[in-house]
Write a protein that holds these residues in place. Structure first.
Motif, mmCIF file in Angstrom:
data_model
loop_
_atom_site.group_PDB
_atom_site.id
_atom_site.type_symbol
_atom_site.label_atom_id
_atom_site.label_comp_id
_atom_site.label_asym_id
_atom_site.label_seq_id
_atom_site.Cartn_x
_atom_site.Cartn_y
_atom_site.Cartn_z
ATOM 1 N N LEU A 8 6.394 -1.380 -12.517
ATOM 2 C CA LEU A 8 6.587 -1.244 -11.076
ATOM 3 C C LEU A 8 5.288 -0.958 -10.321
ATOM 4 O O LEU A 8 5.319 -0.490 -9.196
ATOM 5 N N ARG A 22 1.550 -1.987 -8.436
ATOM 6 C CA ARG A 22 1.141 -3.037 -7.495
ATOM 7 C C ARG A 22 0.611 -4.254 -8.232
ATOM 8 O O ARG A 22 0.874 -5.398 -7.833
ATOM 9 N N THR A 31 13.006 -2.652 -4.943
ATOM 10 C CA THR A 31 12.707 -1.403 -5.640
ATOM 11 C C THR A 31 11.245 -1.367 -6.079
ATOM 12 O O THR A 31 10.581 -0.328 -5.993
ATOM 13 N N HIS A 32 10.738 -2.496 -6.544
ATOM 14 C CA HIS A 32 9.336 -2.566 -6.959
ATOM 15 C C HIS A 32 8.425 -2.206 -5.787
ATOM 16 O O HIS A 32 7.512 -1.371 -5.924
ATOM 17 N N HIS A 34 8.448 1.440 -4.901
ATOM 18 C CA HIS A 34 7.589 2.230 -5.778
ATOM 19 C C HIS A 34 6.110 2.035 -5.425
ATOM 20 O O HIS A 34 5.327 2.988 -5.482
ATOM 21 N N ALA A 43 5.554 4.132 -2.440
ATOM 22 C CA ALA A 43 5.573 5.554 -2.778
ATOM 23 C C ALA A 43 4.221 6.006 -3.329
ATOM 24 O O ALA A 43 3.758 7.113 -3.040
ATOM 25 N N VAL A 44 3.590 5.138 -4.117
ATOM 26 C CA VAL A 44 2.263 5.465 -4.638
ATOM 27 C C VAL A 44 1.236 5.506 -3.492
ATOM 28 O O VAL A 44 0.387 6.404 -3.423
ATOM 29 N N ARG A 62 8.781 10.101 -1.359
ATOM 30 C CA ARG A 62 9.860 10.338 -2.314
ATOM 31 C C ARG A 62 10.854 9.189 -2.203
ATOM 32 O O ARG A 62 11.151 8.710 -1.098
ATOM 33 N N ILE A 63 11.375 8.739 -3.332
ATOM 34 C CA ILE A 63 12.374 7.664 -3.361
ATOM 35 C C ILE A 63 13.750 8.261 -3.622
ATOM 36 O O ILE A 63 13.914 9.063 -4.554
ATOM 37 N N GLU A 75 16.749 3.775 -0.599
ATOM 38 C CA GLU A 75 17.170 2.498 -1.161
ATOM 39 C C GLU A 75 18.649 2.198 -0.930
ATOM 40 O O GLU A 75 19.486 3.099 -0.878
#
Length: 221
Positions: free
Chosen positions: A15, A17, A55-56, A59, A62-63, A68-69, A91
């Motif tokens: 997940l 980049r 979702t990918h 994430h 989020a990085v 927060r997910i 999500e």
């Protein structure tokens, strides 16, 4: 060299980049994620079909942002003031339609997080007008949220998705397998996931490597 056989190994979804292949089908969405500090009103709705990479990208964001997910369906009963203290990736927002507690929680979280100066990324498979939300104030907030769309894959993206799905399952297809699958399967993320799962199972059953011959055997069943 001996042929590589398939083993029953755990699926580990990559997940990062660098694991996300950019094509015309998703380039706008990727640019929006990477340019998140310029979002109008500090929020974005990421829309796309199942397995399109929502979702990918959540994430990835989020990085980038330290967010927060959380799944929208988990908001009912959550500590909304605490959640509002950080950037948030929420999500499957369209999955809570008809759940009054979850809808109310998303409404209050949306308002409080933005008031606290946080940014919000929300994902869904459909535009807000098709969610059938029962809370009018939430519906208006969602319909007023800037959106970007992940579209069904072109050939290059479909090939990359097939390869990534196989790598997630620690499978090593022969070089002519992926181009063959791109020509044969429906051009959709769901079809890619289904065929890779099928190949994995068939390879285990027959103790065979992932080859064009095995793909033909699966698709011609």
């Amino acid at each position: 060299m001996p042929e590589q056989l398939s083993f029953d190994l755990p699926v580990r979804e990559a997940l990062g980049r660098d694991d996300f292949f950019v094509s015309p089908a998703n380039a706008e969405a990727v640019a929006m994620i990477e340019g998140w500090q310029g979002w109008p009103a500090r929020k974005l709705l990421l829309i796309g079909p199942e397995d399109a990479g929502k979702t990918h990208l959540a994430h990835v964001w989020a990085v980038l942002s330290g967010a927060r997910i959380i799944a929208a369906r988990d908001l009912a009963g959550a500590d909304i003031p605490a959640l509002a203290q950080t950037h948030l990736a929420i999500e499957d927002c369209d999955s809570i339609a008809g759940d009054p507690d979850a809808e109310e929680a998303l409404f209050h979280l949306h308002n409080l997080a933005l008031a606290e100066g946080r940014s919000i990324l929300m994902t869904a498979s459909r535009p807000p007008r098709d969610w059938n939300l029962t809370l009018p104030d939430l519906a208006s907030r969602m319909q007023g949220t800037p959106a970007t769309i992940l579209r069904e894959p072109d050939d290059a993206l479909l090939a990359a998705v097939l390869m990534k799905l196989m790598q997630d399952r620690q499978l090593s297809p022969t070089p002519n397998t992926i181009p063959y699958l791109v020509r044969r399967i429906d051009r959709s993320f769901a079809a890619a996931r289904e065929v890779v799962a099928g190949l994995d199972a068939l390879a285990l059953e027959t103790k065979s490597p992932i080859t064009r011959h095995l793909a033909t055997k699966l698709l011609d069943k």
